[in-house]
Design a protein around this motif. Structure first.
Motif, PDB file in Angstrom:
ATOM      1  N   ILE A  61      93.700  68.907 -59.114  1.00  0.00           N
ATOM      2  CA  ILE A  61      93.532  68.119 -57.887  1.00  0.00           C
ATOM      3  C   ILE A  61      94.744  68.284 -56.972  1.00  0.00           C
ATOM      4  CG2 ILE A  61      93.418  65.765 -56.973  1.00  0.00           C
ATOM      5  CD1 ILE A  61      91.665  65.025 -59.326  1.00  0.00           C
ATOM      6  N   MET A 116      88.620  69.067 -55.519  1.00  0.00           N
ATOM      7  CA  MET A 116      89.495  68.612 -54.448  1.00  0.00           C
ATOM      8  C   MET A 116      89.267  69.401 -53.168  1.00  0.00           C
ATOM      9  SD  MET A 116      91.714  66.334 -53.696  1.00  0.00           S
ATOM     10  CE  MET A 116      91.802  66.130 -51.930  1.00  0.00           C
ATOM     11  N   ASN A 161      84.578  69.524 -53.363  1.00  0.00           N
ATOM     12  CA  ASN A 161      83.606  68.770 -54.148  1.00  0.00           C
ATOM     13  C   ASN A 161      82.666  69.729 -54.865  1.00  0.00           C
ATOM     14  OD1 ASN A 161      84.316  65.991 -53.215  1.00  0.00           O
ATOM     15  ND2 ASN A 161      83.700  66.845 -51.252  1.00  0.00           N
ATOM     16  N   ASN A 169      86.306  61.656 -58.864  1.00  0.00           N
ATOM     17  CA  ASN A 169      86.124  61.448 -57.427  1.00  0.00           C
ATOM     18  C   ASN A 169      86.898  60.229 -56.931  1.00  0.00           C
ATOM     19  OD1 ASN A 169      84.513  63.696 -56.952  1.00  0.00           O
ATOM     20  ND2 ASN A 169      82.622  62.602 -57.429  1.00  0.00           N
ATOM     21  N   LYS A 184      90.401  61.202 -56.330  1.00  0.00           N
ATOM     22  CA  LYS A 184      90.603  62.068 -55.173  1.00  0.00           C
ATOM     23  C   LYS A 184      90.752  61.309 -53.862  1.00  0.00           C
ATOM     24  CE  LYS A 184      87.398  65.074 -54.866  1.00  0.00           C
ATOM     25  NZ  LYS A 184      86.016  65.577 -55.033  1.00  0.00           N
ATOM     26  N   SER A 209      92.608  62.578 -50.336  1.00  0.00           N
ATOM     27  CA  SER A 209      91.860  62.865 -49.115  1.00  0.00           C
ATOM     28  C   SER A 209      92.326  61.981 -47.970  1.00  0.00           C
ATOM     29  CB  SER A 209      90.356  62.663 -49.358  1.00  0.00           C
ATOM     30  OG  SER A 209      89.865  63.593 -50.298  1.00  0.00           O
TER      31      SER A 209
END
Length: 268
Positions: free
Chosen positions: A90, A165, A168, A200, A203, A207
């Motif tokens: 990631i 990352m 997806n 997710n 992440k 993001s």
């Protein structure tokens, strides 16, 4: 809706985005590998960097539904082996997003999907384990699937972290790993559900730190969330109707189609 209008999505784009959101729901409740099609669909009509964040939100919605449906089918022992190696992937993916342009990122996404598909097909050529060779039980109470080598587990975890990352697009990576472990379709979906919910969620801070959640992205995903739920409803019924062989064929075919669409977009 002014922020959403700024994306300037054409009518055909809305159709593709709607179908992509539907596929997210289907993927989370049945054929995990087809989520790669959603990655391609979003990247075709909104900037690639922002598209990864839009898909991420929809995937999290699907993850919550999938965990609610299949939480008891997960191979928890396999998850414990996989998760520690995901974080370095990631971090590496976040660094890449920060330095490359949209076209390069699109190509990298496609190559990740193709690489995962190649590994999946290669590993599936191994002979099946002898009867009685996997007699231990998982912590979920289900008999254990075949356990891939530690190096394969570490590599799959890092590759999944990197691919998820930047795009997806870890679905094909996990499909390769789980199919190589010869898990049945119920354990495939249950293990995927927990894995991607945890990954997710991890992440989101990365993001957000990269500025990938502008108001337009948040509004777009809000509009498409109901479509994801419809897809999950349909996907659950599809899983009951499809046999294992066809399940694996559709997973691989979806990955190939998604990668091809992204490469064509990058070349245009």
């Amino acid at each position: 809706m002014s922020a959403l209008a700024a994306l300037e999505i054409p009518p055909i784009g809305w159709v593709v985005l709607g179908l992509s959101a539907l596929v997210v729901g289907i993927a989370k409740a049945s054929i995990g590998g087809v989520a790669a099609l959603s990655v391609a669909g979003f990247a075709l009509f909104i900037p690639t960097r922002e598209s990864t964040a839009a898909v991420l939100i929809l995937l999290l919605v699907g993850d919550l539904v999938a965990v609610a449906l299949y939480r008891r089918s997960a191979d928890l022992a396999m998850l414990r082996r996989l998760l520690p190696s995901v974080l370095p992937g990631i971090v590496l993916g976040a660094l890449l997003i920060n330095v490359v342009d949209d076209r390069t990122l699109t190509i990298v996404i496609a190559l990740c999907i193709l690489a995962a598909l190649g590994v999946q097909l290669w590993l599936r050529r191994r002979p099946a384990p002898a009867a009685g060779s996997t007699t231990s039980a998982t912590s979920s109470g289900l008999p254990a699937a075949g356990s891939p080598h530690l190096a394969a587990t570490l590599g799959a975890g890092a590759a999944a972290g990197f691919a998820t990352m930047i795009a997806n697009a870890a679905g094909p990576v996990m499909a390769a790993y789980l199919l190589a472990a010869r898990v049945d379709k119920a354990r495939f979906v249950g293990t995927n559900a927990w894995f991607f919910l945890l990954v997710n969620a991890a992440k989101v801070p990365f993001s957000a730190g990269l500025g990938l959640f502008p108001p337009s992205t948040l509004q777009l995903t809000l509009v498409l969330v109901p479509v994801v739920l419809v897809g999950a409803w349909f996907g659950r019924r599809l899983l009951r109707a499809i046999d294992q062989r066809r399940f694996e064929l559709l997973t691989a075919s979806a990955s190939l189609l998604a990668a091809t669409a992204l490469l064509v977009r990058a070349a245009v």
